[in-house]
Design an enzyme around this catalytic site. Structure first.
Site, PDB file in Angstrom:
ATOM      1  N   ARG A   1       0.812  -1.208   0.000  1.00  0.00           N
ATOM      2  CA  ARG A   1       0.000   0.000   0.000  1.00  0.00           C
ATOM      3  C   ARG A   1       0.850   1.264   0.000  1.00  0.00           C
ATOM      4  O   ARG A   1       0.521   2.240  -0.674  1.00  0.00           O
ATOM      5  CB  ARG A   1      -0.974  -0.014   1.182  1.00  0.00           C
ATOM      6  CG  ARG A   1      -1.878   1.205   1.279  1.00  0.00           C
ATOM      7  CD  ARG A   1      -2.489   1.638  -0.043  1.00  0.00           C
ATOM      8  NE  ARG A   1      -3.136   0.555  -0.766  1.00  0.00           N
ATOM      9  CZ  ARG A   1      -3.494   0.626  -2.030  1.00  0.00           C
ATOM     10  NH1 ARG A   1      -3.244   1.723  -2.736  1.00  0.00           N
ATOM     11  NH2 ARG A   1      -4.090  -0.387  -2.615  1.00  0.00           N
TER      12      ARG A   1
ATOM     13  N   GLU B   1       3.623  39.680  -8.962  1.00  0.00           N
ATOM     14  CA  GLU B   1       2.321  39.414  -9.558  1.00  0.00           C
ATOM     15  C   GLU B   1       1.598  40.738  -9.782  1.00  0.00           C
ATOM     16  O   GLU B   1       1.440  41.513  -8.835  1.00  0.00           O
ATOM     17  CB  GLU B   1       1.508  38.522  -8.619  1.00  0.00           C
ATOM     18  CG  GLU B   1       0.166  38.090  -9.170  1.00  0.00           C
ATOM     19  CD  GLU B   1      -0.561  37.185  -8.196  1.00  0.00           C
ATOM     20  OE1 GLU B   1      -0.428  35.951  -8.335  1.00  0.00           O
ATOM     21  OE2 GLU B   1      -1.229  37.711  -7.280  1.00  0.00           O
TER      22      GLU B   1
ATOM     23  N   ASP C   1      -1.718  38.220 -13.541  1.00  0.00           N
ATOM     24  CA  ASP C   1      -2.724  37.501 -12.775  1.00  0.00           C
ATOM     25  C   ASP C   1      -4.130  37.706 -13.318  1.00  0.00           C
ATOM     26  O   ASP C   1      -4.628  38.832 -13.396  1.00  0.00           O
ATOM     27  CB  ASP C   1      -2.667  37.953 -11.307  1.00  0.00           C
ATOM     28  CG  ASP C   1      -3.604  37.148 -10.423  1.00  0.00           C
ATOM     29  OD1 ASP C   1      -3.750  35.950 -10.667  1.00  0.00           O
ATOM     30  OD2 ASP C   1      -4.181  37.731  -9.488  1.00  0.00           O
TER      31      ASP C   1
ATOM     32  N   LYS D   1       1.310  24.624  -4.355  1.00  0.00           N
ATOM     33  CA  LYS D   1       0.049  23.984  -3.955  1.00  0.00           C
ATOM     34  C   LYS D   1       0.214  22.460  -4.010  1.00  0.00           C
ATOM     35  O   LYS D   1      -0.375  21.761  -4.835  1.00  0.00           O
ATOM     36  CB  LYS D   1      -1.088  24.465  -4.852  1.00  0.00           C
ATOM     37  CG  LYS D   1      -1.362  25.961  -4.690  1.00  0.00           C
ATOM     38  CD  LYS D   1      -2.405  26.458  -5.660  1.00  0.00           C
ATOM     39  CE  LYS D   1      -2.613  27.962  -5.507  1.00  0.00           C
ATOM     40  NZ  LYS D   1      -3.588  28.509  -6.483  1.00  0.00           N
TER      41      LYS D   1
ATOM     42  N   LYS E   1       2.964  39.326  -4.049  1.00  0.00           N
ATOM     43  CA  LYS E   1       1.567  39.201  -4.445  1.00  0.00           C
ATOM     44  C   LYS E   1       0.749  40.334  -3.846  1.00  0.00           C
ATOM     45  O   LYS E   1       1.288  41.219  -3.178  1.00  0.00           O
ATOM     46  CB  LYS E   1       1.025  37.832  -4.024  1.00  0.00           C
ATOM     47  CG  LYS E   1       1.713  36.671  -4.742  1.00  0.00           C
ATOM     48  CD  LYS E   1       0.943  35.386  -4.530  1.00  0.00           C
ATOM     49  CE  LYS E   1       1.495  34.274  -5.396  1.00  0.00           C
ATOM     50  NZ  LYS E   1       0.666  33.052  -5.323  1.00  0.00           N
TER      51      LYS E   1
END
Length: 300
Positions: free
Chosen positions: A116, A212, A233, A151, A183
Site C-alpha cells: 500500500r 504578480e 494575474d 500547492k 503578491k
C-alpha cells in the site's frame, strides 16, 4: 538564478525518500517495527511470491524509486531479505494500460506489507506526471512552458515536483526561501509594488524577485523598480497580448522581461494563453488536483 532556470532533470532526493517512506510505514504499521496483523497471521514468513506492478490505465509513470526503497525498509524492520526488483520502464515513460512497469520477487511478508505504501506514492506521482504531460502537449509548438506551484500535499512536495519534471513540466520555486514572490497582500502590506520590492532587497539582497501584477500600471511600476519577471494575474489572453507586445517593444529601456500567466488557466485555453506571448503558464492544478494513475500489484 530563478527557480525556473534550474536543471529540470534532477533525480528524486534520496534522503527525502527515505524519510517519507519511513513515516508512511510507521503510519501503516503503528510504529517501529510495527505489525501487519493480517499478513503476519495468514502467510508463513518463509513463503516467497512473485508479482508485477501493473498500470491499469494509460499514463506517464513516476516515482518508481519508491518501490525498492519501501521493500528494503520493510525487510529491515522485520529482519527479512529484501525482494528483488526489476524495472521494465523508467520514470517519465508513457505507458499503456496493462503495462508491467516493475517485477518483484521475494519474501511474501515484505511484499504485502510494502504494497500500500508503494501504490499510494507511485500512483500519486504518476497521476501528477500524467496530468503534467497533457499540459506539455497542449503547449507544443509554442515557446511557453508549464510551471507548478507550492500547492502541493504537505510533506510530499519533493515527490510532487519530481513528478512534474517527469511529465515534462518545469518547477517553480520550492518554498518561501528560494525566491521572493510579491503578491497582492504583500503590496497592500508594503504600501506599493515599489515598497515591497525595496523591502525585499534590503532584507534579502541577491534573492530573485518576481511580482504578480493585475494591471499595466503595476507592471510598469515593477519594471521601473528593477524587476524583470512579471506574473500576469487573471488577465485575458487579449489583455496579456497587448501588454506583452508593448513591453517587448520597450526592451531597449527595460531589457529582457519574462512573463508568466497565472490564475484560472485550463487545458482548453492553454493554446490561446501561450499565443499571447507569455513565457510560462503556472498551474496549481498539476499538484493539487491531479487524479492518481490507477496502478496495482498483481501476484502470480
Amino acid at each position: 538564478m530563478m527557480p525556473e532556470d534550474l536543471p529540470q532533470d534532477r533525480p528524486l532526493d534520496e534522503e527525502w525518500l527515505s524519510r517519507v517512506v519511513a513515516t508512511a510505514l510507521d503510519e501503516d504499521l503503528g510504529g517501529w517495527p510495527g505489525r501487519d496483523v493480517t499478513t503476519q497471521a495468514t502467510i508463513s514468513p518463509d513463503a516467497t511470491v512473485t508479482g508485477d506492478i501493473v498500470v491499469r490505465e494509460d499514463g506517464v509513470v513516476a516515482g518508481l524509486g519508491v518501490i525498492a526503497e519501501t521493500l528494503t525498509q520493510v525487510a529491515d524492520r522485520f529482519g527479512l531479505v529484501a525482494p528483488t526488483v526489476k524495472a521494465m520502464v523508467a520514470d517519465g515513460d508513457r505507458v499503456a494500460a496493462g503495462t508491467v512497469v516493475v517485477g518483484i520477487e521475494g519474501v511474501g511478508h515484505v511484499v504485502l506489507i510494502a504494497e500500500r505504501t508503494i501504490l499510494n506514492l507511485v500512483s500519486r506521482a504518476s497521476g501528477v506526471a500524467t496530468h503534467t504531460r497533457r499540459w506539455v502537449e497542449a503547449l507544443e509548438g509554442t515557446p511557453a512552458r508549464v510551471l507548478d506551484t507550492r500547492k502541493t500535499t504537505p510533506g510530499l512536495r519533493e515527490l510532487d515536483k519530481y513528478a512534474v519534471r517527469c511529465g515534462g513540466g518545469t518547477n517553480k520555486r520550492f518554498g518561501l526561501y528560494d525566491c521572493a514572490m510579491v503578491k497582492d497582500n504583500h503590496i497592500v502590506a508594503a504600501g506599493s509594488v515599489t515598497g515591497a520590492i525595496a523591502a525585499i532587497r534590503v532584507a534579502f539582497p541577491g534573492v530573485p524577485i518576481q511580482v504578480e501584477v493585475e494591471s499595466r500600471d503595476q507592471a510598469i511600476e515593477a519594471l521601473d523598480a528593477g524587476v524583470r519577471f512579471l506574473m500576469l494575474d487573471n488577465m485575458t489572453p487579449a489583455a496579456m497580448a497587448t501588454l506583452i507586445s508593448e513591453l517587448r517593444n520597450r526592451d531597449p529601456e527595460y531589457g529582457s522581461v519574462r512573463f508568466e500567466a497565472t490564475g484560472g488557466l485550463t487545458l482548453e485555453t492553454a493554446g490561446a494563453v501561450a499565443a499571447s506571448g507569455v513565457d510560462f503558464l503556472s498551474v496549481g492544478g498539476l499538484t493539487h488536483s491531479s487524479p492518481i494513475l490507477d496502478i496495482a500489484l498483481d501476484l502470480h
